[in-house]
Structures are given as structure tokens and as C-alpha cells.
Design a protein around this motif. Structure first.
Motif, PDB file in Angstrom:
ATOM      1  N   TRP A  91      57.799  45.617 -38.915  1.00  0.00           N
ATOM      2  CA  TRP A  91      58.463  47.080 -39.088  1.00  0.00           C
ATOM      3  C   TRP A  91      57.427  48.061 -38.475  1.00  0.00           C
ATOM      4  N   VAL A  92      56.262  47.653 -38.768  1.00  0.00           N
ATOM      5  CA  VAL A  92      55.279  48.504 -38.179  1.00  0.00           C
ATOM      6  C   VAL A  92      55.181  48.512 -36.890  1.00  0.00           C
ATOM      7  N   PRO A  93      55.251  47.470 -35.864  1.00  0.00           N
ATOM      8  CA  PRO A  93      55.424  47.714 -34.473  1.00  0.00           C
ATOM      9  C   PRO A  93      56.707  48.269 -34.118  1.00  0.00           C
ATOM     10  N   LEU A  94      57.812  47.931 -34.744  1.00  0.00           N
ATOM     11  CA  LEU A  94      58.932  48.571 -34.379  1.00  0.00           C
ATOM     12  C   LEU A  94      58.862  50.254 -34.665  1.00  0.00           C
ATOM     13  N   ALA A  95      58.565  50.451 -35.465  1.00  0.00           N
ATOM     14  CA  ALA A  95      58.317  52.174 -35.905  1.00  0.00           C
ATOM     15  C   ALA A  95      57.300  52.546 -34.677  1.00  0.00           C
ATOM     16  N   PHE A  96      56.234  52.059 -33.987  1.00  0.00           N
ATOM     17  CA  PHE A  96      55.563  52.707 -33.135  1.00  0.00           C
ATOM     18  C   PHE A  96      56.210  52.595 -31.772  1.00  0.00           C
ATOM     19  N   ILE A  97      57.069  51.490 -31.703  1.00  0.00           N
ATOM     20  CA  ILE A  97      58.021  51.219 -30.362  1.00  0.00           C
ATOM     21  C   ILE A  97      59.150  52.217 -30.295  1.00  0.00           C
ATOM     22  N   LEU A  98      59.608  52.620 -31.402  1.00  0.00           N
ATOM     23  CA  LEU A  98      60.804  53.522 -31.498  1.00  0.00           C
ATOM     24  C   LEU A  98      60.088  55.021 -31.410  1.00  0.00           C
ATOM     25  N   ALA A  99      59.275  55.333 -32.103  1.00  0.00           N
ATOM     26  CA  ALA A  99      58.707  56.604 -32.205  1.00  0.00           C
ATOM     27  C   ALA A  99      58.046  57.177 -30.729  1.00  0.00           C
ATOM     28  N   ALA A 100      57.253  56.204 -30.161  1.00  0.00           N
ATOM     29  CA  ALA A 100      56.494  56.579 -28.956  1.00  0.00           C
ATOM     30  C   ALA A 100      57.320  57.463 -27.889  1.00  0.00           C
ATOM     31  N   PRO A 101      58.270  56.732 -27.435  1.00  0.00           N
ATOM     32  CA  PRO A 101      59.237  57.447 -26.489  1.00  0.00           C
ATOM     33  C   PRO A 101      59.916  58.478 -26.713  1.00  0.00           C
ATOM     34  N   LEU A 102      60.348  58.311 -28.282  1.00  0.00           N
ATOM     35  CA  LEU A 102      61.273  59.653 -28.659  1.00  0.00           C
ATOM     36  C   LEU A 102      60.407  60.723 -28.894  1.00  0.00           C
ATOM     37  N   MET A 103      59.161  60.666 -29.282  1.00  0.00           N
ATOM     38  CA  MET A 103      58.349  61.833 -29.419  1.00  0.00           C
ATOM     39  C   MET A 103      58.237  62.862 -28.133  1.00  0.00           C
ATOM     40  N   ARG A 104      58.109  62.038 -26.836  1.00  0.00           N
ATOM     41  CA  ARG A 104      58.067  62.854 -25.969  1.00  0.00           C
ATOM     42  C   ARG A 104      59.445  63.542 -25.249  1.00  0.00           C
ATOM     43  N   ILE A 105      60.534  62.667 -25.508  1.00  0.00           N
ATOM     44  CA  ILE A 105      61.603  63.452 -25.314  1.00  0.00           C
ATOM     45  C   ILE A 105      62.201  64.513 -26.238  1.00  0.00           C
ATOM     46  N   VAL A 106      61.592  64.289 -27.616  1.00  0.00           N
ATOM     47  CA  VAL A 106      62.088  65.445 -28.572  1.00  0.00           C
ATOM     48  C   VAL A 106      61.392  66.568 -28.243  1.00  0.00           C
ATOM     49  N   LYS A 107      59.922  66.427 -28.036  1.00  0.00           N
ATOM     50  CA  LYS A 107      59.134  67.746 -27.559  1.00  0.00           C
ATOM     51  C   LYS A 107      59.695  68.234 -26.471  1.00  0.00           C
ATOM     52  N   GLY A 108      59.934  67.615 -25.545  1.00  0.00           N
ATOM     53  CA  GLY A 108      60.422  68.371 -24.243  1.00  0.00           C
ATOM     54  C   GLY A 108      61.876  69.102 -24.612  1.00  0.00           C
ATOM     55  N   LEU A 109      62.640  68.422 -25.400  1.00  0.00           N
ATOM     56  CA  LEU A 109      63.951  69.138 -25.961  1.00  0.00           C
ATOM     57  C   LEU A 109      63.693  70.299 -26.774  1.00  0.00           C
ATOM     58  N   MET A 110      62.663  70.347 -27.485  1.00  0.00           N
ATOM     59  CA  MET A 110      62.136  71.335 -28.293  1.00  0.00           C
ATOM     60  C   MET A 110      61.926  72.535 -27.638  1.00  0.00           C
ATOM     61  N   VAL A 111      61.075  72.292 -26.509  1.00  0.00           N
ATOM     62  CA  VAL A 111      60.368  73.384 -25.839  1.00  0.00           C
ATOM     63  C   VAL A 111      61.399  73.827 -25.100  1.00  0.00           C
ATOM     64  N   GLY A 112      62.428  73.067 -24.462  1.00  0.00           N
ATOM     65  CA  GLY A 112      63.849  73.713 -23.795  1.00  0.00           C
ATOM     66  C   GLY A 112      64.400  74.745 -24.644  1.00  0.00           C
ATOM     67  N   LEU A 113      64.835  74.047 -25.871  1.00  0.00           N
ATOM     68  CA  LEU A 113      65.610  74.916 -26.665  1.00  0.00           C
ATOM     69  C   LEU A 113      64.729  76.299 -27.084  1.00  0.00           C
ATOM     70  N   GLN A 114      63.333  76.164 -27.446  1.00  0.00           N
ATOM     71  CA  GLN A 114      62.731  77.411 -27.616  1.00  0.00           C
ATOM     72  C   GLN A 114      63.034  78.457 -26.416  1.00  0.00           C
ATOM     73  N   PHE A 115      62.814  77.704 -25.250  1.00  0.00           N
ATOM     74  CA  PHE A 115      62.733  78.690 -24.304  1.00  0.00           C
ATOM     75  C   PHE A 115      64.234  79.234 -24.092  1.00  0.00           C
ATOM     76  N   ARG A 116      65.226  78.513 -24.304  1.00  0.00           N
ATOM     77  CA  ARG A 116      66.783  79.138 -24.097  1.00  0.00           C
ATOM     78  C   ARG A 116      67.005  79.915 -25.128  1.00  0.00           C
ATOM     79  N   SER A 117      66.475  79.979 -26.245  1.00  0.00           N
ATOM     80  CA  SER A 117      66.769  81.090 -27.293  1.00  0.00           C
ATOM     81  C   SER A 117      65.710  82.087 -27.563  1.00  0.00           C
ATOM     82  N   SER A 118      64.724  82.147 -26.412  1.00  0.00           N
ATOM     83  CA  SER A 118      63.771  83.078 -26.597  1.00  0.00           C
ATOM     84  C   SER A 118      63.018  82.985 -28.005  1.00  0.00           C
ATOM     85  N   ALA A 119      62.805  81.949 -28.491  1.00  0.00           N
ATOM     86  CA  ALA A 119      62.056  81.837 -29.871  1.00  0.00           C
ATOM     87  C   ALA A 119      60.692  82.443 -29.739  1.00  0.00           C
ATOM     88  N   ALA A 120      60.160  82.810 -30.807  1.00  0.00           N
ATOM     89  CA  ALA A 120      58.734  83.612 -30.737  1.00  0.00           C
ATOM     90  C   ALA A 120      58.183  83.321 -32.063  1.00  0.00           C
TER      91      ALA A 120
END
Length: 130
Positions: A91-120
Motif C-alpha cells: 500500500w505504501v508504493p501504491l499510494a505514491f504511484i497513484l498520488a504522483a501523477p494525480l497531483m500534477r493533473i489536479v494542480k493544473g485543473l485547480m489553476v485553470g478553474l481559478q483562472f476561469r472564475s477570476s479567483a483572488a
């Protein structure tokens, strides 16, 4: 005249962010490193530092990954009752294997959503200013 938070025609900010591109123009790089944002878009000049999503993506990724890993660990424990070291090895390696690619995707998604909604950043306004 373009406003600072207006997307270029044909650019979906969340989709552009998830693919690692600037949420405004869809062409420039969003990330300078694995998770570090570029300070400014090289194509359109958008200030990307203002769109940093801080710990938001980590919370969502941690919630999703922990749900999956804990569910599988519980199922494994009930079905086969393996020793503790097997759980650690699985489970420790699986947690890292799942979290590593998801972090970049989710961070990009949140930046895009912040931009679209003009969040400040939040601002406090006194009652006298109204």
C-alpha cells in the motif's frame, strides 16, 4: 481589448491547466518543474504566480488516494489476513504511484478553474467601506 483574466477564444482553462498549459492562451507551459508553476506565461504574459493553488490539490488527491488504498487494504486484510509487512509493501508504493501523477493533473485543473472564475485572495472589508 483583452482583460487580464479573459481566455483566448477556443481555450478551456481547466482543460488547458490539466494538460500543463497556460489557462489563458493554452500554449505556454504552466509548470516550471514537476509541481512548481512558471512565474509568467512565456506566450501571453499571464502572471501564473497569482494563480498558485497552495495545498488545495494535495487535499483532494490525498482524499481520493486514501479512499482507494484504505479500501483495498481493508479488503485484503479481511479476505487473506496477511502479515503487516505485506500491507506496507503493497500500500505504501501504491499510494505514491497513484498520488504522483494525480497531483500534477489536479494542480493544473485547480489553476485553470481559478483562472476561469477570476479567483483572488480573500479580502476583509469593514462595514464603513460599504
Amino acid at each position: 481589448m483583452d482583460t487580464p483574466n479573459q481566455a483566448y477564444p477556443g481555450v478551456d482553462p481547466p482543460r488547458a491547466g490539466m494538460s500543463g498549459h497556460c489557462p489563458r492562451c493554452g500554449k505556454g507551459r504552466l509548470f516550471a518543474g514537476y509541481l512548481r508553476l512558471e512565474p509568467v506565461c512565456s506566450r501571453c504574459g499571464l502572471d501564473l504566480a497569482a494563480l498558485d493553488s497552495a495545498d488545495g490539490p494535495a487535499f483532494f488527491v490525498m482524499s481520493i488516494v486514501s479512499f482507494v488504498v484504505v479500501g483495498l487494504a481493508l479488503y485484503t486484510e479481511v479476505a487473506w489476513s496477511p502479515p503487516l509487512y505485506v500491507h506496507v509493501l503493497l500500500w505504501v508504493p501504491l499510494a505514491f504511484i497513484l498520488a504522483a501523477p494525480l497531483m500534477r493533473i489536479v494542480k493544473g485543473l485547480m489553476v485553470g478553474l481559478q483562472f476561469r472564475s477570476s479567483a483572488a485572495e480573500g479580502r476583509l472589508q469593514s462595514h464603513d467601506d460599504q
